[in-house]
Write a protein that holds these residues in place. Structure first.
Motif, PDB file in Angstrom:
ATOM      1  N   PHE A  54       0.710  -1.083   0.043  1.00  0.00           N
ATOM      2  CA  PHE A  54       0.053  -0.060   0.097  1.00  0.00           C
ATOM      3  C   PHE A  54       0.929   1.431   0.083  1.00  0.00           C
ATOM      4  N   SER A  55       1.914   1.415   0.895  1.00  0.00           N
ATOM      5  CA  SER A  55       2.790   2.512   1.090  1.00  0.00           C
ATOM      6  C   SER A  55       3.409   2.818  -0.099  1.00  0.00           C
ATOM      7  N   THR A  56       3.773   1.436  -0.878  1.00  0.00           N
ATOM      8  CA  THR A  56       4.895   1.690  -2.146  1.00  0.00           C
ATOM      9  C   THR A  56       4.050   2.471  -3.186  1.00  0.00           C
ATOM     10  N   LEU A  57       2.733   1.933  -3.257  1.00  0.00           N
ATOM     11  CA  LEU A  57       1.790   2.386  -4.341  1.00  0.00           C
ATOM     12  C   LEU A  57       1.550   3.960  -4.228  1.00  0.00           C
ATOM     13  N   LEU A  58       1.268   4.150  -2.908  1.00  0.00           N
ATOM     14  CA  LEU A  58       0.814   5.683  -2.434  1.00  0.00           C
ATOM     15  C   LEU A  58       2.199   6.485  -2.897  1.00  0.00           C
ATOM     16  N   ILE A  59       3.234   5.880  -2.324  1.00  0.00           N
ATOM     17  CA  ILE A  59       4.549   6.875  -2.608  1.00  0.00           C
ATOM     18  C   ILE A  59       4.752   7.231  -4.081  1.00  0.00           C
ATOM     19  N   ILE A  60       4.284   6.031  -4.753  1.00  0.00           N
ATOM     20  CA  ILE A  60       4.801   6.170  -6.394  1.00  0.00           C
ATOM     21  C   ILE A  60       3.834   7.291  -7.009  1.00  0.00           C
TER      22      ILE A  60
END
Lengths: 205, 327
Positions: free
Chosen positions: B136-142
């Protein structure tokens, strides 16, 4: 006198079964190590080589190679499976691996303590397994891997080479440690069961 | 834990592909892997794709099974494609793409990652939760990075990389992925429509000529059939051992390398001893019933080469000629 050929055939069939089951049950054949996984499906080959000797070691190595060749075609999961689709890479080093294991085990005759002897054999032969497979891979695909092998410093290729070598060394060490710990108890358990039930009617219910 | 493992991939069904001789199916599936490497340009790939699609669609095997066998290698295909984009530098180049990464975003991501690793190692959170948070955090940051840099063109504190993609790289990467998909669907079709016992018989017959150079082909086939017979039994036994060890307090769900090794030992020792015991019994039984290695054996089921098998093989010759002509 039992027919040795029949017994070899049946044992090989059972080793094939164990190898297939280990490669199908994920938590039996693979140990996750963070970034990579240590594959321990070669352990039956070490056991066959130590317990039965040269001939069975080589045959089991061939079977192991055949299974990995088929897996590479039917359900490839990682980058190495693409290389294992070549029988020269998947089968030949594994046959050599079975042979080498027996040689290592026989040359360690001076160690009287059996447990230590099998664990050293397991460690060294697992390292040899990785060396043989990666060595054959680089030999066969020299043109494709040339950029990685001869990469200059400070290029993107060098970074990737460094990362790849790190991954291979990490998983090789994991495999070696795992097989050092796993093989000796199994060998001694098999020997103990053999001794308890008498050599004449081996493993009778 | 063992419920989701399927070994025999055979699916019941009835179509022309099921009725083909297993020898024809086996030889053509192996030949297909060889001939597909003859394809070098889009005409040949189109021909091979149409050929495969025609066979797959008329075989009346549900397409979802093919998707299921391609799904595990999706990540692998993606990786191969991107590796190709990076390393293949021939042909016309597209206009360079600038990859911009905001330093604040990268820093935040590094902090989240470090926190996750610390929490995971100190066993505060479970494995699947940390995985979910990571995804989730990877997607959000990208997404935030993309919005910030490209939409608002926020140029301060950004790293910028120039990335040139070449035309040949895209085409070659696409071809490699397509080749993988074609090979996998063809070999899956073979295992979907052929019973393992028929396949073993076909292997024995196809490798038959190798008997002339003293290779033990029928022994190999017998070995495979014994193994096919015992794989489900051994799986069942593994399940039993698993339950027995769990009832004695073994935990098979989590653990570090040391725990994992102990779990594997506690499973493998009974597996090996059971197998060895069974091998002894089986060897005795085979000898008592007069099995002699190397002697000619008859089979209950005889394979018949029919008109349609020749037709199917002929279609392969046509495909190969097409690939050679247009390459």
């Amino acid at each position: 006198m039992r027919n040795q050929k029949i017994s070899d055939l049946v044992y090989l069939a059972l080793f094939l079964t164990i190898i297939v089951v280990m490669s199908q049950v994920p938590w039996l054949g693979f140990i996750p190590l963070g970034f990579t996984t240590a594959t321990i499906i070669h352990i039956p080959v070490i056991i066959a080589a130590i317990y039965f000797g040269k001939k069975m070691g080589v045959y089991t190595g061939f079977i192991f190679g055949g299974v990995s060749l088929l897996t590479a075609y039917l359900r490839p999961t990682n980058v190495f499976d693409l290389f294992f689709q070549n029988p020269i890479i998947s089968i030949l080093p594994r046959i050599a691996f079975g042979f080498v294991t027996v040689i290592i085990y026989n040359s360690l005759k001076f160690i009287n303590f059996e447990y230590l002897r099998t664990s050293i054999t397991a460690f060294l032969s697992t390292i040899m397994h990785t060396v043989l497979v990666i060595g054959t891979l680089i030999l066969i695909y020299y043109n494709e891997t040339k950029t990685f092998v001869n990469a200059d410093k400070q290029t993107e290729e060098f970074t990737i080479t460094f990362a790849l070598i790190g991954l291979v060394v990490l998983s090789a060490l994991g495999e070696a440690i795992a097989s050092t710990l796993i093989v000796p108890p199994i060998i001694s358990a098999i020997r103990a069961a053999n001794k308890k039930e008498g050599n004449k009617d081996l493993f009778k219910d | 834990m063992l419920n989701n493992i399927k070994l025999g991939q055979y699916l019941h069904g009835n179509s022309w592909y099921y009725r083909l001789d297993p020898r024809a199916k086996l030889i053509m599936s192996v030949l297909f892997i060889v001939t597909i490497f003859l394809a070098t340009n889009w005409v040949t790939y189109l021909g091979a794709t149409i050929f495969t699609l025609a066979i797959v669609l008329t075989s009346r095997v549900s397409l979802k099974f093919f998707f299921r066998s391609i799904k595990p290698i999706f990540f692998l295909m993606l990786l191969t494609f991107f590796m190709n984009l990076f390393f293949n530098k021939t042909g016309k180049s597209f206009s360079p793409i600038y990859i911009k990464i905001n330093q604040i975003m990268a820093g935040t991501f590094a902090i989240i990652l470090a926190l996750l690793i610390i929490l995971r190692l100190s066993k505060v959170i479970k494995k699947h939760i940390s995985g979910k948070i990571f995804k989730f955090s990877t997607l959000l940051i990208i997404i935030m990075n993309l919005v910030l840099v490209y939409l608002f063109s926020f140029e301060q504190y950004t790293w910028s990389f120039k990335w040139i993609v070449y035309k040949n790289a895209v085409i070659n990467g696409g071809f490699i992925v397509l080749r993988l998909v074609l090979i996998i669907s063809f070999s899956s079709l073979l295992t979907f429509t052929t019973k393992p016992t028929d396949l073993t018989l076909a292997i024995e017959k196809v490798l038959g000529p190798l008997k002339l150079i003293k290779l033990p082909v029928s022994e190999l086939a017998l070995m495979i059939s014994i193994s096919l017979r015992f794989i489900p039994t051994l799986l069942e036994e593994t399940q039993k051992i698993l339950k027995a060890q769990t009832s004695r307090g073994a935990d098979f769900t989590e653990g570090n390398l040391k725990d994992k090794v102990v779990q594997i030992i506690s499973l493998l020792i009974p597996m090996f001893i059971i197998s060895f015991r069974r091998a002894e019994d089986l060897a005795n039984a085979m000898e008592a019933r007069g099995y002699i290695p190397g002697k000619k054996r008859t089979s209950l089921k005889e394979l018949k080469w029919q008109y349609r098998d020749s037709l199917y093989s002929f279609s392969f010759v046509v495909l190969t000629l097409f690939l050679i002509y247009y390459r």
